[in-house]
Design an enzyme around this catalytic site. Structure first.
Site, mmCIF file in Angstrom:
data_model
loop_
_atom_site.group_PDB
_atom_site.id
_atom_site.type_symbol
_atom_site.label_atom_id
_atom_site.label_comp_id
_atom_site.label_asym_id
_atom_site.label_seq_id
_atom_site.Cartn_x
_atom_site.Cartn_y
_atom_site.Cartn_z
ATOM 1 N N THR A 19 0.802 -1.223 -0.128
ATOM 2 C CA THR A 19 -0.005 0.003 -0.074
ATOM 3 C C THR A 19 0.874 1.248 -0.054
ATOM 4 O O THR A 19 0.698 2.291 -0.842
ATOM 5 C CB THR A 19 -1.142 0.040 1.517
ATOM 6 O OG1 THR A 19 -1.630 -1.330 1.267
ATOM 7 C CG2 THR A 19 -1.934 1.202 1.357
ATOM 8 N N ILE A 20 1.842 1.379 0.881
ATOM 9 C CA ILE A 20 2.496 2.610 1.173
ATOM 10 C C ILE A 20 3.879 2.543 -0.171
ATOM 11 O O ILE A 20 3.995 3.355 -0.560
ATOM 12 C CB ILE A 20 3.109 2.858 2.460
ATOM 13 C CG1 ILE A 20 1.967 2.776 3.640
ATOM 14 C CG2 ILE A 20 4.310 4.075 2.719
ATOM 15 C CD1 ILE A 20 0.939 4.033 3.226
ATOM 16 N N GLY A 24 4.779 1.803 11.442
ATOM 17 C CA GLY A 24 4.448 0.535 11.808
ATOM 18 C C GLY A 24 5.598 0.223 12.808
ATOM 19 O O GLY A 24 5.644 -0.811 13.625
ATOM 20 N N SER A 28 2.771 7.265 11.454
ATOM 21 C CA SER A 28 1.657 6.802 10.980
ATOM 22 C C SER A 28 0.766 7.785 10.258
ATOM 23 O O SER A 28 0.900 8.926 10.425
ATOM 24 C CB SER A 28 0.892 6.002 12.102
ATOM 25 O OG SER A 28 0.083 6.878 12.834
ATOM 26 N N CYS A 29 -0.284 7.130 9.400
ATOM 27 C CA CYS A 29 -1.138 7.817 9.029
ATOM 28 C C CYS A 29 -2.090 8.698 9.702
ATOM 29 O O CYS A 29 -2.079 9.869 9.691
ATOM 30 C CB CYS A 29 -2.100 7.133 8.112
ATOM 31 S SG CYS A 29 -2.983 5.502 9.032
ATOM 32 N N ASN A 30 -2.557 8.298 11.062
ATOM 33 C CA ASN A 30 -2.890 9.019 11.942
ATOM 34 C C ASN A 30 -2.329 10.009 12.617
ATOM 35 O O ASN A 30 -2.698 11.367 12.782
ATOM 36 C CB ASN A 30 -3.591 8.150 13.197
ATOM 37 C CG ASN A 30 -5.264 7.531 12.720
ATOM 38 O OD1 ASN A 30 -5.964 8.531 12.444
ATOM 39 N ND2 ASN A 30 -5.459 6.053 12.685
ATOM 40 N N HIS A 43 -1.900 6.412 19.867
ATOM 41 C CA HIS A 43 -1.670 7.639 18.983
ATOM 42 C C HIS A 43 -1.073 8.863 19.459
ATOM 43 O O HIS A 43 -0.154 9.525 19.044
ATOM 44 C CB HIS A 43 -3.067 7.761 18.286
ATOM 45 C CG HIS A 43 -3.588 6.410 17.591
ATOM 46 N ND1 HIS A 43 -4.540 5.708 18.483
ATOM 47 C CD2 HIS A 43 -3.393 5.761 16.385
ATOM 48 C CE1 HIS A 43 -4.783 4.671 17.537
ATOM 49 N NE2 HIS A 43 -4.144 4.853 16.338
ATOM 50 N N GLY A 44 -1.415 9.059 20.616
ATOM 51 C CA GLY A 44 -1.254 10.446 21.537
ATOM 52 C C GLY A 44 0.243 10.333 21.712
ATOM 53 O O GLY A 44 1.141 11.220 21.387
ATOM 54 N N HIS A 46 -10.027 7.258 7.822
ATOM 55 C CA HIS A 46 -10.201 7.342 9.164
ATOM 56 C C HIS A 46 -10.890 8.825 9.300
ATOM 57 O O HIS A 46 -11.018 9.593 8.703
ATOM 58 C CB HIS A 46 -8.849 7.692 10.014
ATOM 59 C CG HIS A 46 -7.683 6.499 9.844
ATOM 60 N ND1 HIS A 46 -8.118 5.120 10.361
ATOM 61 C CD2 HIS A 46 -6.515 6.474 9.394
ATOM 62 C CE1 HIS A 46 -6.921 4.452 9.914
ATOM 63 N NE2 HIS A 46 -6.032 5.361 9.574
ATOM 64 N N GLN A 52 -5.707 6.976 4.540
ATOM 65 C CA GLN A 52 -4.702 6.510 5.497
ATOM 66 C C GLN A 52 -3.698 5.960 4.421
ATOM 67 O O GLN A 52 -2.444 5.585 4.480
ATOM 68 C CB GLN A 52 -5.313 5.315 6.296
ATOM 69 C CG GLN A 52 -5.549 4.018 5.436
ATOM 70 C CD GLN A 52 -7.113 4.103 4.853
ATOM 71 O OE1 GLN A 52 -7.744 5.024 5.270
ATOM 72 N NE2 GLN A 52 -7.468 3.121 4.025
HETATM 73 P P1 NAD Z 1 1.542 -3.675 2.903
HETATM 74 O O1 NAD Z 1 1.463 -5.056 3.835
HETATM 75 O O2 NAD Z 1 0.603 -3.402 2.235
HETATM 76 O O3 NAD Z 1 2.869 -3.698 2.039
HETATM 77 C C1 NAD Z 1 4.076 -4.647 2.711
HETATM 78 C C2 NAD Z 1 4.913 -5.029 1.564
HETATM 79 O O4 NAD Z 1 6.151 -5.257 2.194
HETATM 80 C C3 NAD Z 1 4.323 -5.997 0.860
HETATM 81 O O5 NAD Z 1 4.528 -5.804 -0.559
HETATM 82 C C4 NAD Z 1 5.155 -7.472 1.246
HETATM 83 O O6 NAD Z 1 5.033 -8.517 0.427
HETATM 84 C C5 NAD Z 1 6.539 -6.750 1.375
HETATM 85 N N1 NAD Z 1 7.174 -7.558 2.379
HETATM 86 C C6 NAD Z 1 6.917 -8.090 3.465
HETATM 87 N N2 NAD Z 1 8.070 -8.594 4.173
HETATM 88 C C7 NAD Z 1 9.120 -8.090 3.629
HETATM 89 C C8 NAD Z 1 10.459 -8.204 3.813
HETATM 90 N N3 NAD Z 1 10.974 -8.909 4.739
HETATM 91 N N4 NAD Z 1 11.269 -7.583 2.879
HETATM 92 C C9 NAD Z 1 10.927 -6.966 1.912
HETATM 93 N N5 NAD Z 1 9.465 -6.617 1.446
HETATM 94 C C10 NAD Z 1 8.742 -7.420 2.675
HETATM 95 O O7 NAD Z 1 1.896 -2.828 4.246
HETATM 96 P P2 NAD Z 1 1.439 -1.218 4.304
HETATM 97 O O8 NAD Z 1 0.267 -1.093 4.594
HETATM 98 O O9 NAD Z 1 1.954 -0.534 2.965
HETATM 99 O O10 NAD Z 1 2.327 -0.813 5.400
HETATM 100 C C11 NAD Z 1 3.867 -0.528 5.200
HETATM 101 C C12 NAD Z 1 4.421 0.298 6.544
HETATM 102 O O11 NAD Z 1 3.615 1.537 6.421
HETATM 103 C C13 NAD Z 1 3.983 -0.259 7.979
HETATM 104 O O12 NAD Z 1 4.971 0.222 8.726
HETATM 105 C C14 NAD Z 1 2.687 0.531 8.230
HETATM 106 O O13 NAD Z 1 2.292 0.365 9.512
HETATM 107 C C15 NAD Z 1 2.791 1.902 7.611
HETATM 108 N N6 NAD Z 1 1.654 2.445 7.202
HETATM 109 C C16 NAD Z 1 0.597 1.994 6.840
HETATM 110 C C17 NAD Z 1 -0.694 2.632 6.528
HETATM 111 C C18 NAD Z 1 -1.799 2.069 5.786
HETATM 112 O O14 NAD Z 1 -2.705 2.445 5.983
HETATM 113 N N7 NAD Z 1 -1.835 1.133 4.937
HETATM 114 C C19 NAD Z 1 -0.524 3.996 6.697
HETATM 115 C C20 NAD Z 1 0.585 4.732 6.963
HETATM 116 C C21 NAD Z 1 1.723 3.750 7.338
#
Ligand code: NAD
Length: 337
Positions: free
Chosen positions: A13-14, A111, A140-142, A194-195, A220, A301
Protein backbone atom coordinates in the site's frame (compact mmCIF):
# COMPACT_ATOMS: atom_id res chain seq x y z
CA UNK A 1 23.37 18.45 -6.96
CA UNK A 2 23.12 14.95 -8.47
CA UNK A 3 19.74 13.28 -8.28
CA UNK A 4 19.21 11.21 -5.13
CA UNK A 5 18.97 7.49 -5.91
CA UNK A 6 16.00 6.02 -4.05
CA UNK A 7 15.18 2.34 -3.48
CA UNK A 8 11.82 1.25 -2.09
CA UNK A 9 11.90 -1.91 0.03
CA UNK A 10 8.37 -3.41 0.25
CA UNK A 11 5.91 -2.68 -2.55
CA UNK A 12 2.52 -2.75 -0.80
CA UNK A 13 0.00 0.00 0.00
CA UNK A 14 2.62 2.57 1.03
CA UNK A 15 5.61 1.35 -1.00
CA UNK A 16 3.89 1.54 -4.39
CA UNK A 17 2.75 5.10 -3.65
CA UNK A 18 6.20 6.19 -2.48
CA UNK A 19 7.64 4.75 -5.72
CA UNK A 20 5.14 6.70 -7.85
CA UNK A 21 5.85 9.89 -5.88
CA UNK A 22 9.64 9.47 -6.31
CA UNK A 23 9.14 9.06 -10.08
CA UNK A 24 7.35 12.46 -10.07
CA UNK A 25 10.33 14.33 -8.50
CA UNK A 26 12.97 15.97 -10.71
CA UNK A 27 15.66 15.71 -8.02
CA UNK A 28 15.29 11.95 -7.38
CA UNK A 29 15.70 8.73 -9.36
CA UNK A 30 13.86 5.52 -8.54
CA UNK A 31 16.41 2.69 -8.58
CA UNK A 32 13.74 0.05 -8.06
CA UNK A 33 11.34 -1.63 -5.68
CA UNK A 34 11.33 -4.96 -3.87
CA UNK A 35 8.74 -7.73 -3.68
CA UNK A 36 8.99 -10.98 -1.76
CA UNK A 37 6.41 -12.93 -3.78
CA UNK A 38 5.51 -12.96 -7.51
CA UNK A 39 2.07 -11.40 -7.11
CA UNK A 40 0.08 -9.17 -9.48
CA UNK A 41 1.81 -6.13 -7.96
CA UNK A 42 5.18 -7.52 -9.05
CA UNK A 43 3.75 -7.90 -12.56
CA UNK A 44 2.32 -4.36 -12.67
CA UNK A 45 5.61 -2.87 -11.37
CA UNK A 46 7.59 -4.61 -14.13
CA UNK A 47 4.97 -3.66 -16.73
CA UNK A 48 5.38 -0.02 -15.63
CA UNK A 49 9.13 -0.29 -16.27
CA UNK A 50 10.11 -0.29 -12.57
CA UNK A 51 13.14 -2.52 -11.84
CA UNK A 52 12.16 -5.28 -9.41
CA UNK A 53 14.49 -6.66 -6.72
CA UNK A 54 13.69 -9.79 -4.72
CA UNK A 55 15.23 -11.88 -1.92
CA UNK A 56 17.94 -14.17 -3.38
CA UNK A 57 16.03 -17.29 -2.34
CA UNK A 58 12.87 -16.06 -4.16
CA UNK A 59 14.50 -15.67 -7.60
CA UNK A 60 13.43 -19.18 -8.77
CA UNK A 61 9.77 -18.43 -7.86
CA UNK A 62 9.86 -15.20 -9.90
CA UNK A 63 11.60 -17.01 -12.79
CA UNK A 64 8.89 -19.68 -12.70
CA UNK A 65 6.18 -16.98 -12.79
CA UNK A 66 7.92 -15.40 -15.80
CA UNK A 67 8.60 -12.12 -13.95
CA UNK A 68 11.90 -10.48 -14.83
CA UNK A 69 13.96 -9.42 -11.83
CA UNK A 70 16.77 -6.84 -11.80
CA UNK A 71 18.61 -8.34 -8.83
CA UNK A 72 18.42 -9.11 -5.14
CA UNK A 73 17.33 -6.79 -2.32
CA UNK A 74 21.01 -6.51 -1.36
CA UNK A 75 21.69 -5.25 -4.92
CA UNK A 76 18.90 -2.66 -4.49
CA UNK A 77 20.46 -1.44 -1.24
CA UNK A 78 23.91 -1.27 -2.83
CA UNK A 79 22.65 0.76 -5.83
CA UNK A 80 20.62 3.29 -3.76
CA UNK A 81 21.62 6.38 -1.77
CA UNK A 82 18.60 5.88 0.46
CA UNK A 83 16.08 3.13 1.06
CA UNK A 84 12.48 3.96 1.91
CA UNK A 85 11.54 0.90 3.94
CA UNK A 86 7.83 0.15 3.42
CA UNK A 87 7.83 -3.40 4.75
CA UNK A 88 5.15 -4.34 7.31
CA UNK A 89 5.85 -2.98 10.81
CA UNK A 90 8.39 -5.01 12.87
CA UNK A 91 10.66 -6.07 9.96
CA UNK A 92 12.48 -2.76 10.56
CA UNK A 93 15.17 -3.80 13.07
CA UNK A 94 16.39 -6.61 10.78
CA UNK A 95 16.40 -4.29 7.76
CA UNK A 96 18.12 -1.48 9.63
CA UNK A 97 21.09 -3.75 10.31
CA UNK A 98 21.42 -4.36 6.53
CA UNK A 99 21.30 -0.61 5.74
CA UNK A 100 23.83 0.11 8.49
CA UNK A 101 26.19 -2.55 7.11
CA UNK A 102 25.91 -1.03 3.63
CA UNK A 103 26.41 2.50 5.03
CA UNK A 104 23.10 3.71 3.52
CA UNK A 105 20.46 6.10 4.76
CA UNK A 106 16.93 4.78 5.35
CA UNK A 107 13.43 5.95 6.18
CA UNK A 108 11.08 3.66 8.11
CA UNK A 109 7.29 3.91 8.40
CA UNK A 110 4.89 4.38 11.30
CA UNK A 111 4.48 0.64 11.96
CA UNK A 112 7.99 0.67 13.44
CA UNK A 113 8.80 1.97 16.91
CA UNK A 114 10.17 5.52 17.32
CA UNK A 115 13.10 3.93 19.20
CA UNK A 116 14.30 2.25 15.99
CA UNK A 117 15.52 5.59 14.62
CA UNK A 118 15.30 7.93 17.62
CA UNK A 119 13.87 10.59 15.31
CA UNK A 120 10.40 10.73 13.76
CA UNK A 121 9.31 13.02 10.94
CA UNK A 122 6.49 15.30 9.89
CA UNK A 123 6.97 17.99 7.23
CA UNK A 124 4.95 20.70 9.01
CA UNK A 125 5.97 19.96 12.59
CA UNK A 126 9.69 19.06 12.61
CA UNK A 127 11.31 18.98 9.14
CA UNK A 128 14.70 20.05 10.53
CA UNK A 129 14.93 17.23 13.14
CA UNK A 130 15.86 14.75 10.36
CA UNK A 131 18.40 17.16 8.77
CA UNK A 132 21.43 15.12 7.67
CA UNK A 133 20.34 12.05 9.67
CA UNK A 134 21.16 8.50 8.55
CA UNK A 135 17.81 7.12 9.77
CA UNK A 136 14.38 8.62 10.27
CA UNK A 137 10.80 7.41 10.59
CA UNK A 138 7.73 8.94 8.96
CA UNK A 139 4.98 8.65 11.58
CA UNK A 140 1.75 6.74 10.91
CA UNK A 141 -1.22 8.00 8.89
CA UNK A 142 -3.20 9.01 12.01
CA UNK A 143 -0.20 10.72 13.62
CA UNK A 144 0.66 12.56 10.39
CA UNK A 145 -2.92 13.86 10.24
CA UNK A 146 -2.90 15.06 13.85
CA UNK A 147 0.49 16.75 13.45
CA UNK A 148 -0.61 18.62 10.29
CA UNK A 149 -3.25 20.57 12.22
CA UNK A 150 -2.06 20.46 15.85
CA UNK A 151 1.49 21.67 15.10
CA UNK A 152 0.14 24.85 13.47
CA UNK A 153 -2.44 25.39 16.23
CA UNK A 154 0.28 24.99 18.84
CA UNK A 155 2.58 27.41 17.03
CA UNK A 156 -0.15 30.05 16.62
CA UNK A 157 -2.23 29.58 19.80
CA UNK A 158 -0.20 27.44 22.25
CA UNK A 159 -2.22 24.31 22.93
CA UNK A 160 -3.12 23.70 26.62
CA UNK A 161 -4.28 20.16 25.90
CA UNK A 162 -5.79 18.07 23.12
CA UNK A 163 -8.16 15.14 23.29
CA UNK A 164 -8.88 13.08 20.18
CA UNK A 165 -11.27 10.24 19.36
CA UNK A 166 -10.24 8.30 16.26
CA UNK A 167 -12.68 6.22 14.22
CA UNK A 168 -10.29 3.94 12.36
CA UNK A 169 -10.83 2.14 9.08
CA UNK A 170 -10.76 -1.63 9.68
CA UNK A 171 -8.65 -2.50 6.62
CA UNK A 172 -7.25 -0.96 3.45
CA UNK A 173 -9.45 -1.34 0.33
CA UNK A 174 -7.18 -4.01 -1.16
CA UNK A 175 -7.25 -6.17 1.98
CA UNK A 176 -9.85 -8.93 2.43
CA UNK A 177 -8.37 -10.66 5.47
CA UNK A 178 -8.82 -8.01 8.20
CA UNK A 179 -11.94 -6.93 10.04
CA UNK A 180 -14.35 -6.29 11.62
CA UNK A 181 -16.75 -6.42 8.67
CA UNK A 182 -19.92 -5.57 10.61
CA UNK A 183 -19.02 -4.21 14.04
CA UNK A 184 -17.40 -1.36 15.96
CA UNK A 185 -14.39 -2.42 18.03
CA UNK A 186 -13.00 -0.09 20.73
CA UNK A 187 -9.28 -0.15 21.52
CA UNK A 188 -9.38 -1.03 25.20
CA UNK A 189 -5.72 -0.36 25.95
CA UNK A 190 -6.04 3.27 27.05
CA UNK A 191 -5.05 5.91 26.28
CA UNK A 192 -4.24 4.62 22.79
CA UNK A 193 -0.71 4.82 21.33
CA UNK A 194 -1.63 7.58 18.85
CA UNK A 195 -1.13 10.39 21.39
CA UNK A 196 2.25 8.98 22.39
CA UNK A 197 3.22 8.83 18.73
CA UNK A 198 2.35 12.54 18.29
CA UNK A 199 4.69 13.17 21.24
CA UNK A 200 7.51 11.40 19.37
CA UNK A 201 7.51 14.56 17.20
CA UNK A 202 6.15 17.23 19.59
CA UNK A 203 7.19 15.89 23.04
CA UNK A 204 5.73 18.86 24.96
CA UNK A 205 2.18 18.46 23.63
CA UNK A 206 -0.42 17.42 26.21
CA UNK A 207 -2.51 15.00 24.11
CA UNK A 208 -4.57 11.89 24.83
CA UNK A 209 -6.36 9.65 22.36
CA UNK A 210 -8.97 6.90 22.17
CA UNK A 211 -9.83 4.82 19.09
CA UNK A 212 -12.63 2.69 17.66
CA UNK A 213 -12.18 0.39 14.67
CA UNK A 214 -15.11 0.67 12.23
CA UNK A 215 -16.18 -1.57 9.35
CA UNK A 216 -15.04 0.74 6.56
CA UNK A 217 -11.97 0.80 4.31
CA UNK A 218 -12.03 4.35 2.92
CA UNK A 219 -10.62 6.70 5.56
CA UNK A 220 -10.22 7.40 9.27
CA UNK A 221 -12.08 10.24 10.98
CA UNK A 222 -10.61 12.10 13.95
CA UNK A 223 -12.84 14.13 16.31
CA UNK A 224 -10.54 16.68 17.93
CA UNK A 225 -11.11 18.82 21.05
CA UNK A 226 -8.30 21.31 21.79
CA UNK A 227 -8.00 23.88 24.56
CA UNK A 228 -6.06 26.87 23.25
CA UNK A 229 -3.89 29.30 25.18
CA UNK A 230 -5.29 32.14 23.06
CA UNK A 231 -9.01 32.78 22.59
CA UNK A 232 -9.91 33.18 18.93
CA UNK A 233 -13.22 33.25 17.05
CA UNK A 234 -14.57 30.36 14.99
CA UNK A 235 -13.95 32.48 11.86
CA UNK A 236 -10.33 33.04 12.84
CA UNK A 237 -9.92 29.31 13.43
CA UNK A 238 -11.35 28.54 9.97
CA UNK A 239 -8.95 31.08 8.40
CA UNK A 240 -6.05 29.38 10.21
CA UNK A 241 -7.01 25.92 8.87
CA UNK A 242 -7.28 27.39 5.34
CA UNK A 243 -3.57 28.27 5.46
CA UNK A 244 -2.26 25.01 6.94
CA UNK A 245 -0.01 23.05 4.55
CA UNK A 246 -1.65 19.91 3.10
CA UNK A 247 -4.97 20.60 4.82
CA UNK A 248 -8.03 20.83 2.58
CA UNK A 249 -11.09 22.64 3.91
CA UNK A 250 -14.27 20.91 2.78
CA UNK A 251 -17.92 21.67 3.49
CA UNK A 252 -20.96 19.47 3.93
CA UNK A 253 -22.82 22.25 2.05
CA UNK A 254 -20.90 21.17 -1.08
CA UNK A 255 -22.22 17.64 -0.66
CA UNK A 256 -19.10 16.41 1.12
CA UNK A 257 -20.96 14.89 4.04
CA UNK A 258 -18.92 11.75 4.62
CA UNK A 259 -15.76 9.85 3.70
CA UNK A 260 -17.70 8.35 0.76
CA UNK A 261 -18.01 11.73 -0.97
CA UNK A 262 -14.44 12.74 -0.08
CA UNK A 263 -13.08 9.66 -1.84
CA UNK A 264 -15.42 10.39 -4.76
CA UNK A 265 -13.85 13.87 -4.90
CA UNK A 266 -10.41 12.21 -4.86
CA UNK A 267 -11.47 10.12 -7.88
CA UNK A 268 -12.69 13.29 -9.63
CA UNK A 269 -9.30 14.97 -9.06
CA UNK A 270 -7.77 12.28 -11.28
CA UNK A 271 -4.67 11.78 -9.17
CA UNK A 272 -2.63 8.60 -9.12
CA UNK A 273 -4.65 5.80 -7.41
CA UNK A 274 -7.33 8.40 -6.49
CA UNK A 275 -5.23 9.51 -3.54
CA UNK A 276 -6.20 12.30 -1.15
CA UNK A 277 -2.86 13.45 0.26
CA UNK A 278 -4.42 16.34 2.18
CA UNK A 279 -6.12 16.04 5.56
CA UNK A 280 -9.74 17.06 4.98
CA UNK A 281 -11.27 19.30 7.68
CA UNK A 282 -14.99 20.18 7.59
CA UNK A 283 -15.11 24.01 7.64
CA UNK A 284 -18.72 23.88 8.82
CA UNK A 285 -17.66 21.45 11.56
CA UNK A 286 -15.14 23.84 13.15
CA UNK A 287 -16.38 25.54 16.35
CA UNK A 288 -14.81 27.63 19.12
CA UNK A 289 -16.57 27.62 22.52
CA UNK A 290 -14.66 29.72 25.06
CA UNK A 291 -11.04 28.58 24.84
CA UNK A 292 -11.98 25.20 23.32
CA UNK A 293 -11.78 24.36 19.61
CA UNK A 294 -13.75 21.46 18.15
CA UNK A 295 -13.23 20.00 14.68
CA UNK A 296 -13.39 16.82 12.58
CA UNK A 297 -10.78 15.71 10.08
CA UNK A 298 -10.78 12.84 7.59
CA UNK A 299 -7.57 10.94 6.79
CA UNK A 300 -6.84 8.95 3.63
CA UNK A 301 -4.66 6.40 5.38
CA UNK A 302 -3.17 5.00 2.17
CA UNK A 303 -1.71 8.31 0.98
CA UNK A 304 -1.35 11.12 3.54
CA UNK A 305 2.18 9.99 4.52
CA UNK A 306 3.46 9.91 0.91
CA UNK A 307 4.45 13.59 0.52
CA UNK A 308 6.12 13.40 3.97
CA UNK A 309 8.37 10.55 2.75
CA UNK A 310 9.56 12.75 -0.13
CA UNK A 311 10.24 15.74 2.16
CA UNK A 312 12.01 13.47 4.64
CA UNK A 313 14.46 12.39 1.90
CA UNK A 314 15.27 16.07 1.19
CA UNK A 315 15.78 16.82 4.88
CA UNK A 316 18.08 13.80 5.35
CA UNK A 317 20.22 14.93 2.38
CA UNK A 318 20.08 18.62 3.47
CA UNK A 319 18.74 19.48 0.01
CA UNK A 320 16.54 22.47 0.90
CA UNK A 321 14.55 24.07 3.71
CA UNK A 322 11.19 22.62 4.79
CA UNK A 323 8.75 25.12 3.22
CA UNK A 324 10.67 24.90 -0.09
CA UNK A 325 10.51 21.09 -0.07
CA UNK A 326 6.82 21.04 0.85
CA UNK A 327 6.04 23.41 -2.04
CA UNK A 328 8.17 21.36 -4.48
CA UNK A 329 6.59 18.05 -3.45
CA UNK A 330 3.13 19.60 -3.63
CA UNK A 331 3.74 20.87 -7.19
CA UNK A 332 4.93 17.42 -8.29
CA UNK A 333 1.92 15.64 -6.74
CA UNK A 334 -0.75 18.19 -7.68
CA UNK A 335 -1.44 19.37 -4.11
CA UNK A 336 -2.68 23.00 -3.94
CA UNK A 337 -0.81 24.18 -0.83
P1 NAD B 1 1.54 -3.84 3.04
O1 NAD B 1 1.33 -5.14 3.70
O2 NAD B 1 0.50 -3.30 2.13
O3 NAD B 1 2.90 -3.87 2.21
C1 NAD B 1 4.09 -4.40 2.72
C2 NAD B 1 4.92 -4.93 1.58
O4 NAD B 1 6.19 -5.40 2.08
C3 NAD B 1 4.28 -6.10 0.84
O5 NAD B 1 4.49 -5.89 -0.54
C4 NAD B 1 5.08 -7.31 1.31
O6 NAD B 1 5.13 -8.31 0.34
C5 NAD B 1 6.44 -6.71 1.52
N1 NAD B 1 7.31 -7.41 2.49
C6 NAD B 1 6.93 -8.18 3.52
N2 NAD B 1 8.02 -8.62 4.20
C7 NAD B 1 9.10 -8.11 3.55
C8 NAD B 1 10.49 -8.21 3.74
N3 NAD B 1 11.00 -8.90 4.76
N4 NAD B 1 11.31 -7.57 2.87
C9 NAD B 1 10.81 -6.86 1.84
N5 NAD B 1 9.48 -6.71 1.62
C10 NAD B 1 8.64 -7.35 2.46
O7 NAD B 1 1.87 -2.81 4.21
P2 NAD B 1 1.61 -1.24 4.20
O8 NAD B 1 0.20 -0.99 4.58
O9 NAD B 1 2.14 -0.65 2.95
O10 NAD B 1 2.47 -0.80 5.45
C11 NAD B 1 3.87 -0.58 5.35
C12 NAD B 1 4.31 0.30 6.50
O11 NAD B 1 3.63 1.55 6.39
C13 NAD B 1 3.97 -0.23 7.91
O12 NAD B 1 4.96 0.22 8.80
C14 NAD B 1 2.65 0.46 8.20
O13 NAD B 1 2.39 0.55 9.58
C15 NAD B 1 2.90 1.82 7.58
N6 NAD B 1 1.69 2.58 7.21
C16 NAD B 1 0.60 1.95 6.65
C17 NAD B 1 -0.53 2.70 6.33
C18 NAD B 1 -1.75 2.06 5.76
O14 NAD B 1 -2.84 2.58 5.97
N7 NAD B 1 -1.67 0.98 5.04
C19 NAD B 1 -0.53 4.08 6.55
C20 NAD B 1 0.61 4.69 7.04
C21 NAD B 1 1.72 3.94 7.40
Amino acid sequence: MAKIKVGVNGYGTIGKRVATAVLAQDDMTLIGVSKTRPTFEAQTAVAAGIPLYVPAESIPAFDKAGIKVAGTIDDLIAASDIIVDCTPGTVGPEDKAKYEKAGKKAIFQGGEEHGLTGVSFNSTANYKDSWGMQFSRVVSCNTTALLRTLSVLDRECKIKNAYVTIVRRAADPGDSKSGPINALEPSVSLPTHHGLDVKSVLPWLDITTMAIKASTTLMHIQAVVVRLGKEITTEEAVAMFAKMPRVRLISSKDGLKSTAQIMELARELGRSRSDMYEICVWSDGIKMVGDTLYYYQAVHQESDVIPENIDCIRSMFKMMEGPESVAKTNRALGIDH
